[in-house]
Design a protein around this motif. Sequence first.
Motif, mmCIF file in Angstrom:
data_model
loop_
_atom_site.group_PDB
_atom_site.id
_atom_site.type_symbol
_atom_site.label_atom_id
_atom_site.label_comp_id
_atom_site.label_asym_id
_atom_site.label_seq_id
_atom_site.Cartn_x
_atom_site.Cartn_y
_atom_site.Cartn_z
ATOM 1 N N THR A 1 -38.550 -11.637 -17.994
ATOM 2 C CA THR A 1 -37.920 -12.928 -17.717
ATOM 3 C C THR A 1 -36.493 -12.970 -18.256
ATOM 4 O OG1 THR A 1 -40.046 -14.053 -17.733
ATOM 5 C CG2 THR A 1 -38.101 -15.425 -18.107
ATOM 6 N N THR A 2 -36.303 -12.445 -19.448
ATOM 7 C CA THR A 2 -34.971 -12.442 -20.047
ATOM 8 C C THR A 2 -34.007 -11.589 -19.234
ATOM 9 O OG1 THR A 2 -35.941 -12.812 -22.215
ATOM 10 C CG2 THR A 2 -33.665 -12.004 -22.166
ATOM 11 N N VAL A 3 -34.458 -10.433 -18.802
ATOM 12 C CA VAL A 3 -33.614 -9.574 -17.955
ATOM 13 C C VAL A 3 -33.258 -10.316 -16.668
ATOM 14 C CG1 VAL A 3 -33.561 -7.451 -16.582
ATOM 15 C CG2 VAL A 3 -34.412 -7.401 -18.933
ATOM 16 N N ASN A 4 -34.233 -10.983 -16.077
ATOM 17 C CA ASN A 4 -33.998 -11.757 -14.859
ATOM 18 C C ASN A 4 -32.984 -12.876 -15.127
ATOM 19 O OD1 ASN A 4 -34.506 -12.487 -12.144
ATOM 20 N ND2 ASN A 4 -35.962 -14.041 -12.814
ATOM 21 N N TYR A 5 -33.179 -13.599 -16.222
ATOM 22 C CA TYR A 5 -32.261 -14.690 -16.581
ATOM 23 C C TYR A 5 -30.837 -14.158 -16.772
ATOM 24 C CZ TYR A 5 -29.753 -17.962 -19.500
ATOM 25 O OH TYR A 5 -28.781 -18.775 -20.017
ATOM 26 N N ILE A 6 -30.705 -13.099 -17.546
ATOM 27 C CA ILE A 6 -29.379 -12.535 -17.810
ATOM 28 C C ILE A 6 -28.744 -12.037 -16.516
ATOM 29 C CG2 ILE A 6 -28.172 -10.615 -18.950
ATOM 30 C CD1 ILE A 6 -30.114 -11.039 -21.338
ATOM 31 N N SER A 7 -29.515 -11.392 -15.671
ATOM 32 C CA SER A 7 -28.991 -10.899 -14.390
ATOM 33 C C SER A 7 -28.488 -12.040 -13.513
ATOM 34 C CB SER A 7 -30.061 -10.117 -13.634
ATOM 35 O OG SER A 7 -30.400 -8.955 -14.326
ATOM 36 N N GLN A 8 -29.231 -13.128 -13.492
ATOM 37 C CA GLN A 8 -28.862 -14.271 -12.655
ATOM 38 C C GLN A 8 -27.685 -15.061 -13.203
ATOM 39 O OE1 GLN A 8 -32.216 -16.844 -12.026
ATOM 40 N NE2 GLN A 8 -33.370 -15.302 -10.907
ATOM 41 N N HIS A 9 -27.639 -15.252 -14.525
ATOM 42 C CA HIS A 9 -26.690 -16.195 -15.102
ATOM 43 C C HIS A 9 -25.523 -15.572 -15.858
ATOM 44 C CE1 HIS A 9 -29.279 -19.632 -14.204
ATOM 45 N NE2 HIS A 9 -30.279 -18.836 -14.522
ATOM 46 N N LEU A 10 -25.673 -14.343 -16.320
ATOM 47 C CA LEU A 10 -24.667 -13.795 -17.233
ATOM 48 C C LEU A 10 -24.135 -12.420 -16.837
ATOM 49 C CD1 LEU A 10 -26.495 -14.954 -20.466
ATOM 50 C CD2 LEU A 10 -24.432 -15.968 -19.476
ATOM 51 N N HIS A 11 -24.515 -11.934 -15.681
ATOM 52 C CA HIS A 11 -24.096 -10.591 -15.256
ATOM 53 C C HIS A 11 -22.568 -10.439 -15.274
ATOM 54 C CE1 HIS A 11 -24.076 -6.778 -13.149
ATOM 55 N NE2 HIS A 11 -23.150 -7.291 -12.363
ATOM 56 N N ASN A 12 -21.869 -11.385 -14.661
ATOM 57 C CA ASN A 12 -20.405 -11.283 -14.589
ATOM 58 C C ASN A 12 -19.769 -11.332 -15.972
ATOM 59 O OD1 ASN A 12 -20.525 -11.072 -11.815
ATOM 60 N ND2 ASN A 12 -20.185 -13.256 -11.476
ATOM 61 N N TYR A 13 -20.339 -12.130 -16.865
ATOM 62 C CA TYR A 13 -19.812 -12.194 -18.221
ATOM 63 C C TYR A 13 -19.961 -10.843 -18.911
ATOM 64 C CZ TYR A 13 -19.373 -13.074 -23.149
ATOM 65 O OH TYR A 13 -19.003 -12.981 -24.461
ATOM 66 N N ILE A 14 -21.107 -10.210 -18.754
ATOM 67 C CA ILE A 14 -21.334 -8.902 -19.385
ATOM 68 C C ILE A 14 -20.349 -7.866 -18.841
ATOM 69 C CG2 ILE A 14 -22.984 -6.995 -19.610
ATOM 70 C CD1 ILE A 14 -25.187 -9.207 -19.702
ATOM 71 N N VAL A 15 -20.128 -7.887 -17.552
ATOM 72 C CA VAL A 15 -19.157 -6.964 -16.948
ATOM 73 C C VAL A 15 -17.771 -7.202 -17.546
ATOM 74 C CG1 VAL A 15 -17.976 -6.370 -14.798
ATOM 75 C CG2 VAL A 15 -20.451 -6.643 -14.812
ATOM 76 N N ARG A 16 -17.368 -8.474 -17.677
ATOM 77 C CA ARG A 16 -16.053 -8.790 -18.271
ATOM 78 C C ARG A 16 -15.990 -8.357 -19.729
ATOM 79 N NH1 ARG A 16 -17.010 -13.746 -15.853
ATOM 80 N NH2 ARG A 16 -17.143 -14.769 -17.889
ATOM 81 N N MET A 17 -17.082 -8.553 -20.459
ATOM 82 C CA MET A 17 -17.108 -8.200 -21.887
ATOM 83 C C MET A 17 -16.951 -6.677 -22.046
ATOM 84 S SD MET A 17 -19.973 -9.294 -24.731
ATOM 85 C CE MET A 17 -21.306 -8.820 -23.675
ATOM 86 N N VAL A 18 -17.659 -5.909 -21.256
ATOM 87 C CA VAL A 18 -17.553 -4.449 -21.333
ATOM 88 C C VAL A 18 -16.157 -4.006 -20.930
ATOM 89 C CG1 VAL A 18 -18.386 -2.279 -20.344
ATOM 90 C CG2 VAL A 18 -20.019 -4.039 -21.031
ATOM 91 N N SER A 19 -15.605 -4.605 -19.892
ATOM 92 C CA SER A 19 -14.241 -4.248 -19.444
ATOM 93 C C SER A 19 -13.216 -4.550 -20.527
ATOM 94 C CB SER A 19 -13.886 -5.024 -18.178
ATOM 95 O OG SER A 19 -14.717 -4.628 -17.114
ATOM 96 N N ALA A 20 -13.384 -5.660 -21.215
ATOM 97 C CA ALA A 20 -12.425 -6.037 -22.271
ATOM 98 C C ALA A 20 -12.450 -5.040 -23.424
ATOM 99 C CB ALA A 20 -12.742 -7.439 -22.778
ATOM 100 N N VAL A 21 -13.616 -4.536 -23.773
ATOM 101 C CA VAL A 21 -13.711 -3.579 -24.879
ATOM 102 C C VAL A 21 -13.172 -2.219 -24.468
ATOM 103 C CG1 VAL A 21 -15.332 -2.349 -26.382
ATOM 104 C CG2 VAL A 21 -15.642 -4.774 -25.962
ATOM 105 N N THR A 22 -13.302 -1.847 -23.215
ATOM 106 C CA THR A 22 -12.849 -0.514 -22.770
ATOM 107 C C THR A 22 -11.351 -0.480 -22.507
ATOM 108 O OG1 THR A 22 -13.403 -1.017 -20.464
ATOM 109 C CG2 THR A 22 -15.075 0.117 -21.788
ATOM 110 N N GLN A 23 -10.705 -1.609 -22.472
ATOM 111 C CA GLN A 23 -9.256 -1.616 -22.190
ATOM 112 C C GLN A 23 -8.431 -1.440 -23.442
ATOM 113 O OE1 GLN A 23 -8.427 -5.193 -19.998
ATOM 114 N NE2 GLN A 23 -9.409 -4.409 -18.170
#
Length: 119
Positions: free
Chosen positions: A97-119
């Motif tokens: 359920t948590t994976v589903n919730y995160i995928s639905q609601h926070l996927h784009n945020y996680i992508v942005r967070m990872v991109s910010a750390v790699t830059q």
Amino acid sequence: EVDEDVVRIIAAQLAEIGDQFDKEIKARVVNDLVQHFLNENLSREEITRRMSEAVEGLARAIPSDMEQEKAMLVLAMVLTKKIANTMPSLLHRVFSTTVNYISQHLHNYIVRMVSAVTQ
């Protein structure tokens, strides 16, 4: 492909925030969610909705200086841990359920967070 060091940095930051949030989550919230997870009649979507409501309710109490999405991500993970610790037999359903919730609601945020750390 994501650099493992980046993941470790992000995980350490989230774990530190999670430790702070862990103390503030009331047992009632966890117990209410446990009861929903125990209800076999609730669909995956309904359980995800209940998780979302709990996370959003808790996130409203978080200081405004923290990104709302970050708070929601950490709260979802802390709730998952607390539910699994309360009722270990629910681990699979709670994790899913948590994976589903995160995928639905926070996927784009996680992508942005990872991109910010790699830059």
